[in-house]
Design a protein around this motif. Structure first.
Motif, PDB file in Angstrom:
ATOM      1  N   GLU A 104       0.846  -1.197   0.000  1.00  0.00           N
ATOM      2  CA  GLU A 104       0.000   0.000   0.000  1.00  0.00           C
ATOM      3  C   GLU A 104       0.874   1.236   0.000  1.00  0.00           C
ATOM      4  OE1 GLU A 104      -2.165   0.571   3.663  1.00  0.00           O
ATOM      5  OE2 GLU A 104      -0.735  -0.668   4.765  1.00  0.00           O
ATOM      6  N   GLY A 105       0.275   2.366  -0.263  1.00  0.00           N
ATOM      7  CA  GLY A 105       1.014   3.611  -0.281  1.00  0.00           C
ATOM      8  C   GLY A 105       1.361   4.096   1.109  1.00  0.00           C
ATOM      9  N   HIS A 106       2.462   4.817   1.214  1.00  0.00           N
ATOM     10  CA  HIS A 106       2.921   5.472   2.453  1.00  0.00           C
ATOM     11  C   HIS A 106       3.361   4.499   3.541  1.00  0.00           C
ATOM     12  CE1 HIS A 106       0.813   8.526   0.279  1.00  0.00           C
ATOM     13  NE2 HIS A 106      -0.380   8.217   0.738  1.00  0.00           N
ATOM     14  N   ARG A 107       3.394   3.202   3.258  1.00  0.00           N
ATOM     15  CA  ARG A 107       3.797   2.226   4.270  1.00  0.00           C
ATOM     16  C   ARG A 107       4.616   1.113   3.614  1.00  0.00           C
ATOM     17  NH1 ARG A 107       1.825   1.989   9.255  1.00  0.00           N
ATOM     18  NH2 ARG A 107       2.239  -0.253   9.330  1.00  0.00           N
ATOM     19  N   GLN A 108       5.511   0.558   4.418  1.00  0.00           N
ATOM     20  CA  GLN A 108       6.270  -0.615   3.981  1.00  0.00           C
ATOM     21  C   GLN A 108       5.999  -1.717   5.009  1.00  0.00           C
ATOM     22  OE1 GLN A 108      10.837  -1.436   4.022  1.00  0.00           O
ATOM     23  NE2 GLN A 108      10.422  -0.315   2.131  1.00  0.00           N
ATOM     24  N   ASN A 109       5.123  -2.634   4.653  1.00  0.00           N
ATOM     25  CA  ASN A 109       4.716  -3.685   5.583  1.00  0.00           C
ATOM     26  C   ASN A 109       5.701  -4.845   5.562  1.00  0.00           C
ATOM     27  OD1 ASN A 109       2.255  -2.364   6.357  1.00  0.00           O
ATOM     28  ND2 ASN A 109       1.405  -2.957   4.381  1.00  0.00           N
ATOM     29  N   THR A 110       5.562  -5.727   6.536  1.00  0.00           N
ATOM     30  CA  THR A 110       6.409  -6.913   6.610  1.00  0.00           C
ATOM     31  C   THR A 110       5.626  -8.119   6.111  1.00  0.00           C
ATOM     32  OG1 THR A 110       5.711  -7.294   8.906  1.00  0.00           O
ATOM     33  CG2 THR A 110       7.703  -6.005   8.557  1.00  0.00           C
TER      34      THR A 110
END
Length: 479
Positions: A104-110
Motif C-alpha cells: 500500500e502507499g505510504h507504508r512498507q509492511n512486513t
C-alpha cells in the motif's frame, strides 16, 4: 578390500539378528519416507493455495471500478511468494517469516501469515521434514546402532581373537564403518528419492538437488566415522553410548539452540514498536506532504512553478497534487528502505555469527547449506521483501503519476456534486500495472551460498577421520 567385506557382512548380519537394531533401522527408514511424503504433500498444497490467493488478489485489483488513482493506492494489493521446488525437503525459516505481503502507499509492511502463526506451538520444535529427520534423528539412531561396533568386541574379547587370526585393526575398523555407512544409506534413500521427484519440477535445478544429497551423505558420513572412532577409543559399550549421546545433545540440540540467542545478544534487532517510533520521528523531520506550510514542500512548490514558468499551481500543465504524491512517496520510501536495510544488515550479522558456531556443530553447517539450497534461508526471505518493496514502489508511483497526468488540478480540488465522477480514471489503467512475480536466485548463486557449509562439513570429516585413525593405531598397539 576382500578382507573388509567379511567384517562388513558379519556386522550387518549381527544388526539384522538384533531385533532392537532392526526395529530402529526400519522405524527411521519409514519415518524418513513418511516425512518426505507428508512434507511434499504439504508444500504442494501450500503452493496451490498461494497461487490461488495470488490470482484472486490480482483479479480483485484488476477489476476495480473507475476511481481516483489515489484511492487505488490506499486499496493496496497482496503479493505471495510461491515455495521453491526444494522447500518440501527443508522448510527453513519460511514457517517463521511469512510468505505474503500487503502493499500500500505510504507504508512498507512486513511479510505475514507464517505457518508458526497459524499452527500449534509444537511447530516451533521443528516440522516433520526430511531435513529434520536426517539432521536430528538419524545421528541419534546411528549412535545407538554403532556405539558397540568395536567396544562390544573389546568387551567380549573377540577383537583380539580376530586380530590374532590375521585381521588388522584397520581392516576391522573399516569393515564395521562400511556396515554403519550402509545403514546410513538406508536412512538417506527415501530422502534421495524425494529429492529426485522435487528436482524434476519445473524451474528446479538438478545440480542443486544433487549437491544437497551429497551434503547430507557427507553429514551422515561424519557421524558414522565419529561413532566408529568413539567406539574404538572407549572400551565399554555403556561409556561409548553415553559419550555419543552427549556429543549428539551438544552438537545437534544445545549449540544450535544457543547460537541464535548469542547472535541476538551480540546484534540486537529493534522491535516493531521502536522501528515505528523512529520512522514517525524521521517522517516529521523530512517533511509532510499534507501540510501546505511545510518548509520542504514549500521549496518543492517553488521549484515546480519555476521549472514550468508559471506563478500559480492552477496554471501547471499537470496536477500539482499528483506531483506532491510522487515526491512524498519517494521521500517516505527512501526512509523505509534505510530502516529495512539496517534491519537486514543486523539479521545478516546475526546469521553470520550463527554460522560461525558450525565449528562446534556440524548440524549448523548442514542447516545453513540445506536452507540455502532449498531457498528457505534468510537470504531468500530478504530477497522477497526487497522485490515486493520494489513492486510496491513502482505500483504506487505509477498511480501517483496517473493522478498527475490523468486528473486535472481543478477537478481534484473541486467539491461540487459532480466532482467525484470527474476525478475518476478508466479502470483499464489498473490492468496495465504488471503483476508481481518473485524471481529466485540462480543456481550459481546458490552453489556459492552452499560452499561455506560444505567446507565446514569436510573439515569435520577430516577431524573425525583423524580420531578414527588414532583409535585404529591404539587398537594395533593393544594387540
Amino acid at each position: 578390500m576382500s578382507a573388509v567385506r567379511p567384517v562388513m557382512r558379519s556386522e550387518l548380519r549381527a544388526m539384522l539378528r538384533n531385533r532392537t537394531a532392526l526395529a530402529g533401522i526400519a522405524l527411521l527408514a519409514m519415518l524418513a519416507l513418511v516425512s518426505t511424503l507428508v512434507s511434499y504433500h504439504h508444500m504442494r498444497g501450500a503452493e496451490d493455495d498461494r497461487a490461488r490467493q495470488q490470482a484472486a488478489a490480482q483479479e480483485a485489483f484488476d477489476t476495480q471500478p473507475d476511481r481516483h488513482p489515489h484511492r487505488v493506492v490506499h486499496y493496496g494489493h497482496f503479493v505471495y511468494r510461491l515455495p521453491s521446488s526444494l522447500a518440501a525437503f527443508d522448510a527453513g525459516v519460511d514457517p517463521f517469516t511469512g510468505t505474503s505481503m500487503f502493499l500500500e502507499g505510504h507504508r512498507q509492511n512486513t511479510a505475514n501469515f507464517g505457518d508458526v502463526m497459524q499452527s500449534s506451538v509444537l511447530v516451533r520444535f521443528g516440522q516433520l521434514t526430511p531435513a529434520f529427520v536426517l539432521q536430528v534423528l538419524a545421528p541419534l539412531v546411528l549412535a545407538f546402532l554403532g556405539h558397540g561396533l568395536l567396544a562390544q568386541e573389546r568387551e567380549r574379547g573377540t577383537l583380539r581373537q580376530l586380530m590374532l587370526q590375521g585381521a588388522s585393526a584397520r581392516t576391522i575398523v573399516t569393515g564395521k564403518l562400511v556396515a554403519l555407512l550402509a545403514v546410513a544409506g538406508v536412512f538417506l534413500s527415501p530422502a534421495v528419492l524425494g529429492l529426485a521427484v522435487m528436482a524434476a519440477a519445473p524451474g528446479a535445478s538438478v545440480g542443486i538437488a544433487l549437491a544437497l544429497m551429497l551434503a547430507y551423505a557427507l553429514y551422515l558420513g561424519v557421524w558414522c566415522v565419529l561413532i566408529a572412532g568413539v567406539s574404538a577409543l572407549i572400551p565399554r559399550r555403556r561409556d561409548a553410548l553415553l559419550a555419543l549421546v552427549a556429543v549428539w545433545s551438544l552438537s545437534v540440540l544445545l549449540v544450535p539452540r544457543l547460537a541464535p540467542d548469542a547472535a541476538y545478544a551480540a546484534f540486537s534487532l529493534p522491535d516493531r514498536l521502536q522501528t515505528d517510533v523512529g520512522i514517525a520521528a524521521d517522517l516529521r523531520r523530512i517533511g509532510d506532504s499534507h501540510d501546505p506550510d511545510d518548509p520542504y514542500f514549500s521549496d518543492f512548490k517553488r521549484n515546480v512553478l519555476a521549472r514550468h514558468g508559471v506563478e500559480r499551481i492552477e496554471d501547471l500543465p499537470v496536477n500539482y497534487k499528483g506531483l506532491v504524491a510522487v515526491e512524498g512517496e519517494r521521500l517516505t520510501s527512501d526512509l523505509f528502505n534505510r530502516y529495512a536495510e539496517r534491519s537486514a544488515r543486523i539479521q545478516q550479522d546475526q546469521n553470520a555469527l550463527v554460522a560461525a558456531f558450525a565449528a562446534l556443530s556440524p548440524t549448523i553447517a548442514l542447516r545453513q547449506l540445506s536452507m540455502a539450497a532449498a531457498q528457505t534461508d534468510l537470504a531468500a526471505h530478504l530477497r522477497f521483501l526487497e522485490q515486493a518493496e520494489a513492486h510496491r514502489y513502482r505500483m504506487v508511483q505509477q498511480l501517483n503519476q496517473l493522478q498527475a497526468d490523468g486528473v486535472s488540478y481543478a477537478d481534484d480540488t473541486a467539491r461540487d456534486a459532480d466532482a467525484d465522477r470527474r476525478k475518476r480514471v478508466d479502470r483499464a489503467h489498473w490492468q496495465e500495472i504488471p503483476p508481481f512475480a518473485f524471481v529466485p536466485r540462480q543456481a550459481s548463486t546458490l552453489f556459492r551460498a552452499m560452499l561455506p557449509g560444505a567446507l565446514v562439513l569436510l573439515g569435520w570429516l577430516l577431524a573425525a577421520l583423524a580420531v578414527l585413525a588414532l583409535a585404529s593405531r591404539r587398537l594395533e598397539v593393544a594387540r
